[in-house]
Design a protein around this motif. Structure first.
Motif, PDB file in Angstrom:
ATOM      1  N   ALA A  15     -32.609 124.857 -89.652  1.00 38.97           N
ATOM      2  CA  ALA A  15     -33.067 123.502 -89.928  1.00 38.97           C
ATOM      3  C   ALA A  15     -33.451 122.767 -88.816  1.00 38.97           C
ATOM      4  CB  ALA A  15     -31.816 122.962 -90.495  1.00 38.97           C
ATOM      5  N   PRO A  16     -34.405 121.682 -88.907  1.00 38.78           N
ATOM      6  CA  PRO A  16     -34.567 120.840 -87.647  1.00 38.78           C
ATOM      7  C   PRO A  16     -33.404 120.263 -87.052  1.00 38.78           C
ATOM      8  CG  PRO A  16     -36.052 120.258 -89.670  1.00 38.78           C
ATOM      9  CD  PRO A  16     -34.880 121.288 -90.141  1.00 38.78           C
ATOM     10  N   ALA A  17     -33.374 120.222 -85.736  1.00 42.48           N
ATOM     11  CA  ALA A  17     -32.255 119.799 -84.967  1.00 42.48           C
ATOM     12  C   ALA A  17     -32.802 119.069 -83.610  1.00 42.48           C
ATOM     13  CB  ALA A  17     -31.073 120.798 -84.602  1.00 42.48           C
ATOM     14  N   PRO A  18     -32.218 118.036 -82.988  1.00 45.45           N
ATOM     15  CA  PRO A  18     -32.596 117.528 -81.759  1.00 45.45           C
ATOM     16  C   PRO A  18     -32.372 118.361 -80.728  1.00 45.45           C
ATOM     17  CG  PRO A  18     -30.665 116.545 -82.432  1.00 45.45           C
ATOM     18  CD  PRO A  18     -31.095 117.402 -83.401  1.00 45.45           C
ATOM     19  N   PHE A  19     -33.359 118.434 -79.661  1.00 40.80           N
ATOM     20  CA  PHE A  19     -33.130 119.316 -78.335  1.00 40.80           C
ATOM     21  C   PHE A  19     -33.318 118.452 -77.171  1.00 40.80           C
ATOM     22  CE2 PHE A  19     -34.294 121.986 -74.924  1.00 40.80           C
ATOM     23  CZ  PHE A  19     -33.603 123.011 -74.803  1.00 40.80           C
ATOM     24  N   THR A  20     -32.390 118.377 -76.415  1.00 39.31           N
ATOM     25  CA  THR A  20     -32.631 117.296 -75.119  1.00 39.31           C
ATOM     26  C   THR A  20     -33.442 117.850 -74.174  1.00 39.31           C
ATOM     27  OG1 THR A  20     -30.543 116.395 -75.692  1.00 39.31           O
ATOM     28  CG2 THR A  20     -31.543 115.730 -73.590  1.00 39.31           C
ATOM     29  N   LEU A  21     -34.485 117.401 -73.766  1.00 38.20           N
ATOM     30  CA  LEU A  21     -35.335 117.899 -72.513  1.00 38.20           C
ATOM     31  C   LEU A  21     -34.935 117.342 -71.255  1.00 38.20           C
ATOM     32  CD1 LEU A  21     -38.954 116.946 -74.172  1.00 38.20           C
ATOM     33  CD2 LEU A  21     -37.698 119.020 -74.316  1.00 38.20           C
ATOM     34  N   ARG A  22     -35.424 117.801 -70.012  1.00 35.55           N
ATOM     35  CA  ARG A  22     -34.844 117.565 -68.753  1.00 35.55           C
ATOM     36  C   ARG A  22     -35.158 116.335 -68.182  1.00 35.55           C
ATOM     37  NH1 ARG A  22     -35.838 122.079 -64.365  1.00 35.55           N
ATOM     38  NH2 ARG A  22     -33.917 121.045 -63.568  1.00 35.55           N
TER      39      ARG A  22
ATOM     40  N   VAL B 168     -36.513 120.567 -82.775  1.00 31.07           N
ATOM     41  CA  VAL B 168     -36.828 121.958 -82.775  1.00 31.07           C
ATOM     42  C   VAL B 168     -36.114 122.646 -84.259  1.00 31.07           C
ATOM     43  CG1 VAL B 168     -36.505 121.887 -80.257  1.00 31.07           C
ATOM     44  CG2 VAL B 168     -34.650 122.666 -81.682  1.00 31.07           C
ATOM     45  N   ALA B 169     -36.555 123.911 -84.481  1.00 29.59           N
ATOM     46  CA  ALA B 169     -35.911 124.614 -85.536  1.00 29.59           C
ATOM     47  C   ALA B 169     -34.698 125.408 -84.923  1.00 29.59           C
ATOM     48  CB  ALA B 169     -37.015 125.651 -86.048  1.00 29.59           C
ATOM     49  N   MET B 170     -33.339 124.952 -85.373  1.00 29.05           N
ATOM     50  CA  MET B 170     -32.437 125.253 -84.866  1.00 29.05           C
ATOM     51  C   MET B 170     -31.711 126.456 -85.754  1.00 29.05           C
ATOM     52  SD  MET B 170     -30.295 124.787 -82.009  1.00 29.05           S
ATOM     53  CE  MET B 170     -30.768 123.341 -81.472  1.00 29.05           C
ATOM     54  N   MET B 171     -31.751 127.730 -85.272  1.00 29.87           N
ATOM     55  CA  MET B 171     -31.107 128.785 -86.006  1.00 29.87           C
ATOM     56  C   MET B 171     -29.619 128.583 -86.088  1.00 29.87           C
ATOM     57  SD  MET B 171     -33.616 132.144 -84.820  1.00 29.87           S
ATOM     58  CE  MET B 171     -32.946 132.058 -83.212  1.00 29.87           C
ATOM     59  N   ARG B 172     -28.920 129.433 -87.002  1.00 31.48           N
ATOM     60  CA  ARG B 172     -27.622 129.120 -87.083  1.00 31.48           C
ATOM     61  C   ARG B 172     -26.789 130.377 -87.419  1.00 31.48           C
ATOM     62  NH1 ARG B 172     -25.194 125.106 -91.181  1.00 31.48           N
ATOM     63  NH2 ARG B 172     -24.919 127.076 -92.492  1.00 31.48           N
ATOM     64  N   GLN B 173     -25.767 130.791 -86.918  1.00 29.97           N
ATOM     65  CA  GLN B 173     -24.715 131.854 -87.131  1.00 29.97           C
ATOM     66  C   GLN B 173     -23.388 131.173 -87.104  1.00 29.97           C
ATOM     67  OE1 GLN B 173     -25.258 135.168 -88.109  1.00 29.97           O
ATOM     68  NE2 GLN B 173     -26.520 136.245 -86.663  1.00 29.97           N
TER      69      GLN B 173
ATOM     70  N   HIS C  68     -15.633 135.725 -81.986  1.00 28.48           N
ATOM     71  CA  HIS C  68     -16.693 135.247 -82.967  1.00 28.48           C
ATOM     72  C   HIS C  68     -17.098 133.802 -82.515  1.00 28.48           C
ATOM     73  CE1 HIS C  68     -15.008 138.633 -85.481  1.00 28.48           C
ATOM     74  NE2 HIS C  68     -16.085 138.457 -86.005  1.00 28.48           N
ATOM     75  N   VAL C  69     -18.313 133.523 -82.729  1.00 22.73           N
ATOM     76  CA  VAL C  69     -18.831 132.291 -82.293  1.00 22.73           C
ATOM     77  C   VAL C  69     -19.639 131.416 -83.226  1.00 22.73           C
ATOM     78  CG1 VAL C  69     -20.363 131.062 -80.392  1.00 22.73           C
ATOM     79  CG2 VAL C  69     -18.815 133.108 -79.868  1.00 22.73           C
ATOM     80  N   GLU C  70     -19.513 130.424 -83.389  1.00 15.08           N
ATOM     81  CA  GLU C  70     -20.454 129.403 -84.044  1.00 15.08           C
ATOM     82  C   GLU C  70     -21.575 129.062 -83.329  1.00 15.08           C
ATOM     83  OE1 GLU C  70     -20.776 125.229 -86.116  1.00 15.08           O
ATOM     84  OE2 GLU C  70     -18.743 126.017 -85.877  1.00 15.08           O
ATOM     85  N   LEU C  71     -22.680 129.513 -83.466  1.00 11.52           N
ATOM     86  CA  LEU C  71     -23.747 129.733 -82.699  1.00 11.52           C
ATOM     87  C   LEU C  71     -25.035 128.850 -83.121  1.00 11.52           C
ATOM     88  CD1 LEU C  71     -25.315 130.597 -79.916  1.00 11.52           C
ATOM     89  CD2 LEU C  71     -25.998 132.611 -80.986  1.00 11.52           C
ATOM     90  N   ARG C  72     -25.615 128.054 -82.314  1.00 15.90           N
ATOM     91  CA  ARG C  72     -26.802 127.340 -82.774  1.00 15.90           C
ATOM     92  C   ARG C  72     -27.607 127.767 -81.573  1.00 15.90           C
ATOM     93  NH1 ARG C  72     -23.673 127.000 -85.969  1.00 15.90           N
ATOM     94  NH2 ARG C  72     -22.885 125.168 -87.353  1.00 15.90           N
ATOM     95  N   LEU C  73     -28.894 128.115 -82.052  1.00 16.86           N
ATOM     96  CA  LEU C  73     -29.878 128.553 -80.937  1.00 16.86           C
ATOM     97  C   LEU C  73     -31.393 128.123 -81.440  1.00 16.86           C
ATOM     98  CD1 LEU C  73     -30.642 130.020 -78.382  1.00 16.86           C
ATOM     99  CD2 LEU C  73     -30.716 132.255 -79.703  1.00 16.86           C
ATOM    100  N   PRO C  74     -32.179 127.406 -80.658  1.00 18.58           N
ATOM    101  CA  PRO C  74     -33.426 127.129 -81.176  1.00 18.58           C
ATOM    102  C   PRO C  74     -34.310 128.353 -81.322  1.00 18.58           C
ATOM    103  CG  PRO C  74     -33.094 126.464 -78.894  1.00 18.58           C
ATOM    104  CD  PRO C  74     -31.867 127.033 -79.358  1.00 18.58           C
ATOM    105  N   ARG C  75     -35.219 128.168 -82.017  1.00 18.48           N
ATOM    106  CA  ARG C  75     -36.344 129.161 -82.392  1.00 18.48           C
ATOM    107  C   ARG C  75     -37.212 128.990 -81.426  1.00 18.48           C
ATOM    108  NH1 ARG C  75     -38.097 129.598 -88.121  1.00 18.48           N
ATOM    109  NH2 ARG C  75     -39.169 127.710 -87.525  1.00 18.48           N
ATOM    110  N   PHE C  76     -37.730 129.915 -80.595  1.00 18.76           N
ATOM    111  CA  PHE C  76     -38.679 129.361 -79.524  1.00 18.76           C
ATOM    112  C   PHE C  76     -40.058 130.522 -79.334  1.00 18.76           C
ATOM    113  CE2 PHE C  76     -35.260 131.193 -77.051  1.00 18.76           C
ATOM    114  CZ  PHE C  76     -35.756 132.016 -76.291  1.00 18.76           C
ATOM    115  N   GLU C  77     -41.030 130.414 -78.818  1.00 14.86           N
ATOM    116  CA  GLU C  77     -41.855 131.217 -78.085  1.00 14.86           C
ATOM    117  C   GLU C  77     -42.624 130.624 -76.936  1.00 14.86           C
ATOM    118  OE1 GLU C  77     -46.319 132.158 -79.924  1.00 14.86           O
ATOM    119  OE2 GLU C  77     -44.645 133.002 -81.240  1.00 14.86           O
ATOM    120  N   ILE C  78     -42.396 131.624 -75.895  1.00 16.59           N
ATOM    121  CA  ILE C  78     -43.046 131.177 -74.610  1.00 16.59           C
ATOM    122  C   ILE C  78     -44.440 132.129 -74.309  1.00 16.59           C
ATOM    123  CG2 ILE C  78     -42.772 130.927 -72.251  1.00 16.59           C
ATOM    124  CD1 ILE C  78     -39.633 130.552 -72.832  1.00 16.59           C
TER     125      ILE C  78
END
Length: 462
Positions: free
Chosen positions: A266-273, A280-285, A344-354
């Motif tokens: 789902a969309p979620a905020p990502f703080t830049l430098r 960003v598209a935030m993946m979730r486990q 076991h971790v509740e994980l939020r990770l953005p989908r990305f392509e570099i």
């Protein structure tokens, strides 16, 4: 080894990284190409094949290298020291602070290992010091061969329920068709790197550049199509020009041990430098089994790929840390890996392509690290005529992470067990959200090889 004809049958990958490095070598005005038969200058003549030909050492590849445990450990630690120093230099001089940066220490050392095999005197010494080739020539090449063959064993064909794991490394030596090269040098490349030799006509630089780039594109599934930029190959003439190019390519495609569900992204905020935010598209486990550590303020998640031999280590540094600019020194990295525990971790990770727009030209970076002599010559153990020097080093990496690999379908299966008590769904012990810049390291767990490393400061927008 898995052939590329299998790739089209694989499910979309969760991790799609690849990289390559090329060493372009030139010949100055005091070292015109010499024909081995009669010693006459031949670079400007019309003799030789009209189209590229292949050549190969008669020495077979050593398929059973046996370096000692101490030698493997010394090379592993050396790779980490080299990676730390190079990352800091490239971060400071080649990219902006807010940009993504991905390098492949393994890919770079593979290409440089082939080059170093021909080095002598100050050139050999400086390259060894910067690249941390501390064992001497023969043991270093044996370790490189051992690791490369070990990585080849990570390939797995998979089945209907498990997408394949594809990990391919290729080496090639492009050399002008009548430029003299020592047989002993070609033997080292064949025995330890499995490198084939391609004879090309560097008198016309642009067609040669296109030929090399096409080979690179083929080996990287078209992820890198312009490794050598325009004008990187200099037309060979009696006054000098490009005489050879050493290339390593690396391609990896592998699924997670536990896939991210598409429905959870789902969309979620990502703080830049700079403090601003982007979506960003935030993946979730919700409760994924991973390695977890909290060491000196660095929060770490180690995500295994299928079969568990490869993993992607994600490192969220403290807000006030300079690690995004300097990477981690070997001691910090060792402490982090030693601190990992499976939980076991509740994980939020953005989908990305570099996908960088162009290769990094790393000549100045390596010179700043202390490698100066190679850019002036010193490769007499490869080229008997002397005068050959490194002109530049080009490096490019593509890296992508997503939750792909799940094909939409519906079915119900009720499995009735006998003789066991159904377990409760796992509960997450920790919750980690990568919603600000972070570091990553894709490594081979058994050998410790650093296949890919870098920082993610701007994930792909949602």
């Amino acid at each position: 080894m898995i052939g590329f004809d299998m790739i089209e049958h694989a499910l979309p990958a969760r991790v799609l990284p690849l990289c390559l490095a090329a060493l372009a070598l030139g010949c100055g005005t005091d070292a015109a190409p010499v024909d081995e038969a009669d010693g006459t200058e031949s670079a400007g003549t019309e003799t030789g094949p009209a189209s590229p030909q292949s050549a190969q050492s008669e020495v077979p590849r050593n398929l059973t290298p046996s370096p000692s445990t101490a030698e493997l450990e010394q090379m592993r630690l050396g790779e980490r020291a080299f990676a730390h120093e190079l990352y800091g230099e490239v971060s400071a001089t080649e990219v902006e602070a807010g940009d993504n940066l991905i390098l492949s220490p393994y890919c770079l050392r593979s290409a440089f290992g082939m080059s170093w095999a021909g080095a002598v005197e100050a050139t050999e010494t400086e390259m060894a010091e910067v690249l941390r080739f501390d064992l001497g020539q023969a043991p270093t090449h044996e370790v490189m061969n051992y690791v490369d063959l070990a990585l080849a064993d990570r390939n797995d064909v998979g089945d209907e329920d498990n997408p394949p794991i594809i990990l391919l490394s290729n080496n090639r030596f492009f050399v002008h068709f009548d430029f003299p090269v020592l047989d002993s040098y070609l033997d080292v490349l064949a025995e330890n790197y499995g490198a084939d030799v391609k004879l090309v006509d560097f008198r016309e630089g642009e067609p040669s550049r296109q030929q090399i780039n096409q080979w690179v594109s083929d080996k990287t599934q078209e992820r890198i199509s312009e490794l050598l930029p325009p004008s990187s190959i200099v037309d060979l003439s009696p006054l000098g020009g490009t005489v050879s190019v050493l290339v390593n390519t690396l391609y990896l495609k592998a699924p997670w041990a536990e896939a991210f569900p598409d429905s959870a992204t789902a969309p979620a905020p990502f703080t830049l430098r700079d403090g601003s935010q982007t979506s960003v598209a935030m993946m979730r486990q919700d409760a994924v089994s991973v390695g977890y550590a909290l060491v000196d303020g660095f929060e770490v998640v180690d995500l295994p790929l299928r079969e568990g031999q490869l993993s992607l280590t994600l490192i969220l540094p403290p807000v006030d840390s300079d690690a995004l600019d300097t990477w981690l020194d070997p001691e910090q990295l060792e402490a982090i890996e030693d601190g990992l525990v499976t939980t076991h971790v509740e994980l939020r990770l953005p989908r990305f392509e570099i996908e960088p727009e162009a290769s990094l030209a790393l000549r100045s970076s390596f010179m700043s690290l202390g490698m100066e002599a190679p850019f002036g010559g010193g490769f007499d153990n490869a080229y008997p005529g002397g005068g050959v020097f490194i002109d530049d080093i080009y490096h490019q990496v593509f890296f992508a992470v997503d939750e792909a690999g799940v094909e939409g379908a519906a079915a119900t299966a009720i499995v009735n067990g006998l003789g066991f008590t159904p377990s409760e769904p796992p509960t997450a012990e920790y919750s980690v959200t990568f919603d600000r810049p972070f570091l990553l390291l894709l490594r081979d767990r058994d050998t410790g090889t650093m296949l890919f490393m870098g920082r993610v400061t701007q994930p792909t927008p949602a």
